[in-house]
Design a protein around this motif. Structure first.
Motif, mmCIF file in Angstrom:
data_model
loop_
_atom_site.group_PDB
_atom_site.id
_atom_site.type_symbol
_atom_site.label_atom_id
_atom_site.label_comp_id
_atom_site.label_asym_id
_atom_site.label_seq_id
_atom_site.Cartn_x
_atom_site.Cartn_y
_atom_site.Cartn_z
ATOM 1 N N LEU A 1 44.806 41.507 53.476
ATOM 2 C CA LEU A 1 45.069 41.178 52.084
ATOM 3 C C LEU A 1 45.170 42.700 51.344
ATOM 4 N N MET B 1 42.187 47.502 51.193
ATOM 5 C CA MET B 1 43.025 46.638 51.213
ATOM 6 C C MET B 1 44.324 46.701 50.253
ATOM 7 N N TYR C 1 39.965 52.264 45.290
ATOM 8 C CA TYR C 1 39.851 50.611 45.570
ATOM 9 C C TYR C 1 39.366 50.631 46.859
ATOM 10 N N PHE C 2 39.299 49.201 47.461
ATOM 11 C CA PHE C 2 38.756 48.958 48.468
ATOM 12 C C PHE C 2 39.791 48.963 49.627
ATOM 13 N N VAL D 1 54.733 42.913 46.333
ATOM 14 C CA VAL D 1 53.369 43.107 46.410
ATOM 15 C C VAL D 1 52.861 41.592 46.540
ATOM 16 N N CYS D 2 53.010 40.959 45.429
ATOM 17 C CA CYS D 2 52.332 39.480 45.475
ATOM 18 C C CYS D 2 52.973 38.563 46.543
ATOM 19 N N TRP E 1 32.998 48.558 51.779
ATOM 20 C CA TRP E 1 32.320 47.459 51.091
ATOM 21 C C TRP E 1 30.628 47.823 51.190
ATOM 22 N N THR F 1 47.807 35.381 40.499
ATOM 23 C CA THR F 1 46.638 35.698 41.244
ATOM 24 C C THR F 1 45.378 35.580 40.847
ATOM 25 N N THR G 1 51.310 39.264 49.925
ATOM 26 C CA THR G 1 50.041 38.505 50.102
ATOM 27 C C THR G 1 49.838 37.205 49.923
ATOM 28 N N PHE G 2 50.677 36.562 49.054
ATOM 29 C CA PHE G 2 50.780 35.077 49.061
ATOM 30 C C PHE G 2 51.597 34.445 50.244
ATOM 31 N N GLY H 1 45.624 44.455 47.809
ATOM 32 C CA GLY H 1 44.933 43.848 46.738
ATOM 33 C C GLY H 1 45.593 44.443 45.313
ATOM 34 N N ARG H 2 44.795 44.654 44.281
ATOM 35 C CA ARG H 2 45.125 45.362 43.226
ATOM 36 C C ARG H 2 45.388 46.847 42.996
ATOM 37 N N TYR I 1 56.066 44.455 41.916
ATOM 38 C CA TYR I 1 54.986 43.657 42.005
ATOM 39 C C TYR I 1 55.376 42.405 42.722
ATOM 40 N N TRP J 1 39.769 33.782 45.528
ATOM 41 C CA TRP J 1 39.626 34.880 46.242
ATOM 42 C C TRP J 1 38.050 34.747 46.985
HETATM 43 C C1 LIG Z 1 38.117 43.277 45.470
HETATM 44 C C2 LIG Z 1 39.287 42.175 46.098
HETATM 45 C C3 LIG Z 1 39.777 41.518 44.615
HETATM 46 O O1 LIG Z 1 39.376 41.698 43.671
HETATM 47 N N1 LIG Z 1 40.625 40.568 45.022
HETATM 48 C C4 LIG Z 1 41.148 39.647 43.947
HETATM 49 C C5 LIG Z 1 42.698 40.234 43.969
HETATM 50 C C6 LIG Z 1 43.485 40.247 44.983
HETATM 51 C C7 LIG Z 1 42.535 40.309 46.381
HETATM 52 C C8 LIG Z 1 43.302 40.619 47.356
HETATM 53 N N2 LIG Z 1 44.606 40.463 47.227
HETATM 54 N N3 LIG Z 1 44.767 40.556 45.521
HETATM 55 C C9 LIG Z 1 45.801 40.478 45.096
HETATM 56 C C10 LIG Z 1 46.101 41.120 43.851
HETATM 57 C C11 LIG Z 1 47.153 40.996 43.096
HETATM 58 C C12 LIG Z 1 48.281 40.727 43.813
HETATM 59 C C13 LIG Z 1 48.130 40.381 44.849
HETATM 60 F F1 LIG Z 1 49.228 39.982 45.524
HETATM 61 C C14 LIG Z 1 46.876 40.088 45.554
HETATM 62 C C15 LIG Z 1 41.156 40.378 46.203
#
Ligand SMILES: CCC(=O)N1CCc2c(cnn2-c2cccc(F)c2)C1
Length: 199
Positions: free
Chosen positions: A199, A11, A8-9, A155-156, A36, A99, A159-160, A13-14, A152, A104
């Motif tokens: 993120l 971050m 992944y990147f 995790v969400c 990137w 999400t 970020t949120f 993220g997913r 999950y 994004w």
């Molecule tokens: C390549 C980046 C990308 O696809 N993004 C979309 C999804 C995402 C990003 C950053 N956090 N995030 C995410 C996903 C799922 C749960 C969650 F809490 C956060 C950016």
């Protein structure tokens, strides 16, 4: 013993949900974080052209939730019946649906703020009230032990809360679940040691 590579990147993220499950289960894996600048070169070799992908014993799995569901099954985090599995999947899908509403990649910062304000003012309360109703006064969303949807949620939330500072402030049972997940020793250790990213 299987070998795992998660790409992944750099971050959360997913890929972060899979990383939580790896940590919880004590499964060793290669946490590959693609720069990137290198993505355009790598992208053509990636099935379906999206990250994350996981390679397990040479087989490539794409789609973050398919990856996480596979690992959750390996880790015993999928509930105790097919009914509980369905309940978990439904909650995972509801979180994931939210999400996908987040802009994004919106480059216009004024428009992005407008879209995010609308999302967190109008859509988030519906999601949060339903999640709070599902959790009730239980320790975990489904069954009597932790499952991957509890991970999950953390995790969400992580970020949120960076997108809306008072996210879930009015839902004490959801905040308590976040704390309960982050108190699991293996999760706490991962959060303490993981690469710090926005993120
Ligand atoms: C390549 C980046 C990308 O696809 N993004 C979309 C999804 C995402 C990003 C950053 N956090 N995030 C995410 C996903 C799922 C749960 C969650 F809490 C956060 C950016």
């Amino acid at each position: 013993m299987s070998t795992y590579k998660l790409s992944y990147f750099n971050m959360r993220g997913r890929a972060e949900l899979a990383r939580y499950i790896f940590a919880y289960a004590g499964i060793q894996y290669d946490d590959i974080r693609i720069e990137w600048v290198n993505w355009p070169t790598i992208k053509p070799s990636i099935p379906f052209l999206h990250l994350p992908v996981m390679e397990v014993d040479g087989v490539i799995i794409h789609q973050s939730l398919a990856i996480s569901r596979y690992l959750a099954r390996e880790a015993g985090l999928v509930g105790k019946s097919i009914l509980e599995q369905a309940q978990i999947d439904a909650l995972v899908d509801s979180l994931n649906d939210f999400t996908t509403l987040i802009p994004w990649n919106e480059k216009d910062e004024i428009l992005k703020k407008k879209l995010l304000d609308d999302l967190f003012d109008n859509e988030a309360p519906v999601l949060l009230q339903n999640l709070a109703n599902q959790l009730g006064n239980k320790d975990w969303f489904v069954g009597d032990s932790v499952t991957w949807v509890d991970f999950y949620w953390d995790v969400c939330f992580t970020t949120f809360i960076t997108l809306r500072q008072d996210f879930a402030a009015n839902y004490p049972n959801l905040l308590a679940l976040k704390d309960r997940v982050e108190a699991i020793p293996e999760i706490a250790e991962w959060i303490k040691n993981r690469p710090q990213t926005v993120l």
